[in-house]
Design a protein around this motif. Sequence first.
Motif, short mmCIF file in Angstrom:
data_model
loop_
_atom_site.label_atom_id
_atom_site.label_comp_id
_atom_site.label_asym_id
_atom_site.label_seq_id
_atom_site.Cartn_x
_atom_site.Cartn_y
_atom_site.Cartn_z
N GLU A 224 0.84 -1.19 0.00
CA GLU A 224 0.00 0.00 0.00
C GLU A 224 0.88 1.25 0.00
OE1 GLU A 224 -4.04 1.54 2.31
OE2 GLU A 224 -2.69 0.10 3.27
N LEU A 225 0.51 2.23 -0.83
CA LEU A 225 1.26 3.46 -1.00
C LEU A 225 0.33 4.66 -0.86
CD1 LEU A 225 3.33 2.41 -4.16
CD2 LEU A 225 4.18 2.53 -1.81
N PRO A 226 0.86 5.87 -0.71
CA PRO A 226 -0.01 7.05 -0.65
C PRO A 226 -0.75 7.27 -1.97
CG PRO A 226 2.21 7.55 0.12
CD PRO A 226 2.27 6.20 -0.50
N LEU A 227 -1.87 7.99 -1.91
CA LEU A 227 -2.63 8.29 -3.11
C LEU A 227 -1.81 9.05 -4.15
CD1 LEU A 227 -6.19 9.28 -1.82
CD2 LEU A 227 -5.64 7.43 -3.41
N ALA A 228 -0.78 9.75 -3.71
CA ALA A 228 0.06 10.48 -4.65
C ALA A 228 0.94 9.56 -5.48
CB ALA A 228 0.93 11.48 -3.90
#
Length: 418
Positions: A224-228
């Motif tokens: 999982e990563l940031p929306l950016a």
Amino acid sequence: MRDGLADLAEPVIPSEGYEGQIMRRAKRFRGRRRIAAGAASAVCLAVLVTMFRVVSVGSTPQLAASPPDGPFLGWSPAGNVDAGLVSEATGVWDRTNSAGPHTAVRALVATHNRRLRSAVVVLQGYDKQGAARLAFFTGDSGAANALRMRVDRPAPDPVKTQVISLVSPRLTGAGGVVSKDGWGTYAIAVAMPGVTAVRVSSTAVDEEMIGNPDEPTSRLVVTELPLAATAQTTRISGFIKPNRPFASVTKVFEVPGEDGVAGDARAVPAEVVSRNGEQVVVTFPKNQGVRPGQLAVVAEGLVGRVATVDAVRGEGIIDLVTSTEFTGQVYTNISNVPGSVRGTGGKLVMENIPADGDVYQTNRVLMPDPSQQSNQVGAVTIGRASADKAAGATMVELTPTVDLAHLTSLSIMTPFAD
């Protein structure tokens, strides 16, 4: 006392050859010690050489390429295969875009993933036109985790490919809908056999996630990563860890992430052909929807904005972030302090910051991408604060995250087109 001792010693006569006997005996003792010490040293050296061979000697680990399966990747599945998931995903694939029925379907992944909280399935197969295809499937959290096809691509080169991946914020809900779970963007990567750990890293986050090489499904990583985060700011790396005590991990590849989910902005590759102090001229494939106002990016962040486009020649001019023509709205990462940026002809400043807003040195500053559907999804890092903002001040200088002086290629972000 001295005279008395001399008188006592006078009649004592040492036996003949006594001194020579003592010297010969000392030499024998020294010889025995040398032999024992040499034997012990030889034993220690043999042990050390053996340990060195076991632990670290040998050629650098290499990946043994899997023979192609015709036009497909000849890889064994990553982890155990759930036959029910394969059947469900194949049915979804057959019904999507009338591409089915698919034949000669084989699974690279078919398992439930705890991080994604749904199933992950990756299939290869022929479509009804006989073309070799590759598809990713994940569950829809709003429909009892029913499988949804996320992307259907041409099958990759089975000889050169070492990892396949998918990076998108649209992998957990209905098709084309941005995730509302956690950070929101997920990266799925499946590496070839022989890889013992996969790492996903992104310039959108100051952290790296490393797969556990001891797990049976370590060739598969879901992160999982940031929306950016986007595919353009994500790197996928593969590692080999030899099965020897204390052996170190060796990186065997590092490649960009792959995207392509419905709703995601598209990255058009462009090559830099010339530049001056404030602009670069680029060429790109024609008929790709490149327009003025779109952002030009590299893995490290924002390069600039498209100023003009020659659609006939497939050529454009990019205003660099430090040029006097560049302006835009931005916000700080995590703390979400708003402001605007402008180039000064060599430098970059963030201004119009609320006087009570805190901006600290190295804080990441993001610019929304107009090709995306929100200010958070795919927002691009433009720079970092060069120093703490003074109390009551409304401006701070930024250090661009991109090396603008040595650009050779970049991507132009364009809106999704059906």
